[in-house]
Design a protein around this motif. Structure first.
Motif, PDB file in Angstrom:
ATOM      1  N   SER A  60       0.860  -1.188   0.000  1.00  0.00           N
ATOM      2  CA  SER A  60       0.000   0.000   0.000  1.00  0.00           C
ATOM      3  C   SER A  60       0.888   1.227   0.000  1.00  0.00           C
ATOM      4  O   SER A  60       1.943   1.226   0.645  1.00  0.00           O
ATOM      5  CB  SER A  60      -0.886   0.035   1.251  1.00  0.00           C
ATOM      6  OG  SER A  60      -1.909  -0.903   1.165  1.00  0.00           O
ATOM      7  N   GLY A  62       1.117   5.576   0.438  1.00  0.00           N
ATOM      8  CA  GLY A  62       0.458   6.758   0.982  1.00  0.00           C
ATOM      9  C   GLY A  62      -0.188   7.558  -0.135  1.00  0.00           C
ATOM     10  O   GLY A  62       0.018   7.286  -1.317  1.00  0.00           O
ATOM     11  N   SER A  63      -0.937   8.561   0.239  1.00  0.00           N
ATOM     12  CA  SER A  63      -1.674   9.342  -0.756  1.00  0.00           C
ATOM     13  C   SER A  63      -0.762  10.074  -1.734  1.00  0.00           C
ATOM     14  O   SER A  63      -1.159  10.353  -2.861  1.00  0.00           O
ATOM     15  CB  SER A  63      -2.588  10.353  -0.056  1.00  0.00           C
ATOM     16  OG  SER A  63      -1.824  11.223   0.760  1.00  0.00           O
ATOM     17  N   ASP A  64       0.486  10.367  -1.335  1.00  0.00           N
ATOM     18  CA  ASP A  64       1.382  11.060  -2.269  1.00  0.00           C
ATOM     19  C   ASP A  64       2.037  10.105  -3.258  1.00  0.00           C
ATOM     20  O   ASP A  64       2.484  10.513  -4.314  1.00  0.00           O
ATOM     21  CB  ASP A  64       2.438  11.877  -1.539  1.00  0.00           C
ATOM     22  CG  ASP A  64       3.404  11.036  -0.721  1.00  0.00           C
ATOM     23  OD1 ASP A  64       3.303   9.793  -0.732  1.00  0.00           O
ATOM     24  OD2 ASP A  64       4.270  11.632  -0.062  1.00  0.00           O
ATOM     25  N   GLY A  65       2.120   8.819  -2.945  1.00  0.00           N
ATOM     26  CA  GLY A  65       2.660   7.825  -3.863  1.00  0.00           C
ATOM     27  C   GLY A  65       4.094   8.049  -4.288  1.00  0.00           C
ATOM     28  O   GLY A  65       4.539   7.494  -5.292  1.00  0.00           O
TER      29      GLY A  65
END
Length: 79
Positions: A60, A62-65
């Motif tokens: 998985s 994080g939202s920033d990738g």
């Protein structure tokens, strides 16, 4: 070709050099910081890819990738 899958975590880590090993309680200012993806799963997946294996890394992000690009440059397939 050997095809492998790694399931694990990835974390963003900042490394830096210390000009000396500090004594307990002493403060040292670090030099030349750099950041890169790390974590048990990411390190294992990259190490296997370096052996020439085709590696799919299940994790998985994080939202920033921001870890995606560096891991893909190591030849990992990301899921």
């Amino acid at each position: 070709m050997l095809r492998l899958a790694v399931i694990g975590h990835v974390e963003w880590v900042t490394f830096a050099r210390a000009p000396f090993v500090p004594k307990p309680g002493e403060i040292v200012h670090l030099e030349d910081p750099y950041s890169q993806p790390a974590g048990g799963g990411a390190i294992t997946a990259v190490a296997l890819a370096r052996t020439g294996a085709e590696v799919t890394f299940y994790t998985s992000f994080g939202s920033d990738g921001r870890a995606r690009g560096p891991l893909e440059r190591h030849g990992l397939r990301l899921q």
